[in-house]
Scaffold this motif. Structure first.
Motif, PDB file in Angstrom:
ATOM      1  N   TYR A 309      26.280  60.750 -11.848  1.00 29.97           N
ATOM      2  CA  TYR A 309      25.332  59.713 -12.249  1.00 29.97           C
ATOM      3  C   TYR A 309      24.760  60.080 -13.621  1.00 29.97           C
ATOM      4  O   TYR A 309      24.566  61.261 -13.929  1.00 29.97           O
ATOM      5  N   GLU A 310      24.470  59.073 -14.429  1.00 26.05           N
ATOM      6  CA  GLU A 310      23.811  59.324 -15.710  1.00 26.05           C
ATOM      7  C   GLU A 310      22.330  59.596 -15.520  1.00 26.05           C
ATOM      8  O   GLU A 310      21.730  60.362 -16.280  1.00 26.05           O
ATOM      9  N   ASP A 311      21.731  58.974 -14.519  1.00 26.04           N
ATOM     10  CA  ASP A 311      20.291  59.099 -14.274  1.00 26.04           C
ATOM     11  C   ASP A 311      19.980  60.496 -13.730  1.00 26.04           C
ATOM     12  O   ASP A 311      20.449  60.887 -12.655  1.00 26.04           O
ATOM     13  N   SER A 312      19.181  61.240 -14.454  1.00 25.33           N
ATOM     14  CA  SER A 312      18.867  62.615 -14.058  1.00 25.33           C
ATOM     15  C   SER A 312      18.091  62.666 -12.748  1.00 25.33           C
ATOM     16  O   SER A 312      18.214  63.629 -11.983  1.00 25.33           O
ATOM     17  N   LYS A 313      17.279  61.639 -12.472  1.00 25.36           N
ATOM     18  CA  LYS A 313      16.524  61.610 -11.217  1.00 25.36           C
ATOM     19  C   LYS A 313      17.476  61.515 -10.021  1.00 25.36           C
ATOM     20  O   LYS A 313      17.279  62.186  -9.008  1.00 25.36           O
TER      21      LYS A 313
END
Length: 332
Positions: A309-313
């Motif tokens: 995923y690109e989203d770090s969260k």
């Protein structure tokens, strides 16, 4: 754990025939209602995320009980003791590289992992080929086939109708019985079998962690004549951990007897907090079943399945869920 909410921690104590469309208000699983189950399957249940760069599976495809399985072992097995872990996947199935890599991660932590093909070489449809839509389904065109998304949804419904407990549970039992013989040392070392489940597979880990009438435990209906009596089949699993279940009902949670951990997604329409999670949590508390439920916010359904995923969260939550699930089975 500032991003997540700990909901509770209890104290220690077929044929390829055309299926009929379920009547309004009824799911493809007998006894489940639409209100209980929410949408049938999500995009993350049927489609893999990009595979982490440079990673390749290390296990092997083999057969146990006549069923194809991905089996992955610790590097020092059998010279060092291991424990047997049954891992059940979402709709992408046993040949998904991401699912195989996820199994490898548990093997790296000392588990002999058996990941069966619970779909019998029929993984969930993750794309729509218009040539696959035959004239046999034209009677539903006005309702189900108006858009490409409708077609995909319809095909997934057809797929789910082919993979109900009466089909899946006997298959899993074949694998489990064979694994008990093939890897008796790992079963003995762990004092039983552990289970991990994602999406579709999570429901079946919960069922294998449950005490069910013998008929239901094997995917059959409960006898209508209750005077016949039913033998309660003890849980198959010593402990289980699941992430974002689909097709799961409050009754599934009510039957659980082995310790379970659940990684849920806030406002997940496929695992309703109001209809399934909250009443299920309360009944496990009443039944004094050891459990932990962690609700992750700001992540999609399917986030815990290995994939980039690109989203770090989301990446952080994915790693956290893996650690929590691993920690749960390690502690039991």
């Amino acid at each position: 754990m500032e991003d997540n909410d700990i909901a509770t921690r209890a104290p220690e104590s077929d044929a390829q025939e055309k299926p009929q469309e379920p009547p309004a208000g009824q799911s493809v699983f007998p006894g489940d209602t639409i209100a209980q189950q929410g949408p049938s399957m999500g995009e993350h249940c049927t489609t893999d995320r990009p595979t982490p760069s440079g990673e390749k599976p290390t296990g092997d495809l083999t057969k146990l009980g006549g069923i194809e399985c991905y089996v992955t072992k610790p590097t020092d097995y059998p010279h060092s003791p291991s424990k047997l872990l049954l891992m059940l996947t979402g709709g992408t199935g046993v040949k998904s590289t991401n699912n195989q890599l996820q199994a490898d991660k548990y093997a790296a932590e000392g588990y002999l992992v058996v990941m069966p093909d619970q779909f019998d070489n029929d993984p969930a449809p993750n794309s729509v080929d218009m040539t696959e839509i035959s004239q046999e389904v034209s009677w539903l065109e006005s309702v189900k086939l108006r858009t490409a998304e409708g077609i995909k949804s319809f095909m997934i419904d057809m797929w789910l109708a082919r993979h109900t407990p009466e089909k899946v549970l006997p298959l899993l039992h074949k694998v489990i019985e064979s694994a008990k013989e093939e890897y008796a040392d790992a079963v003995a070392n762990g004092g039983g079998i552990y289970g991990i489940g994602y999406c579709f597979g999570a429901k079946y880990i919960l069922m294998l962690a449950a005490e069910l009438p013998d008929t239901v435990a094997w995917g059959q209906a409960t006898p209508k004549d209750e005077e016949q009596g039913t033998v309660e089949k003890k849980p198959v699993l010593r402990a289980g951990a699941v992430a974002h279940p689909t097709m799961t009902t409050m009754e599934d949670l009510e039957a659980v007897k082995a310790p379970v951990y659940i990684a849920a997604v806030k406002d997940d329409p496929m695992f309703s907090e109001d209809d399934v999670l909250t009443p299920g949590r309360r009944v496990m508390e009443t039944n004094k079943v050891e459990h932990e439920i962690q609700v992750f916010s700001g992540v999609p359904h399917g986030f815990a399945v290995l994939g980039d995923y690109e989203d770090s969260k989301i990446k952080h939550s994915q790693a956290q869920a893996f650690g929590q699930m691993l920690g749960w089975i390690q502690s039991h």
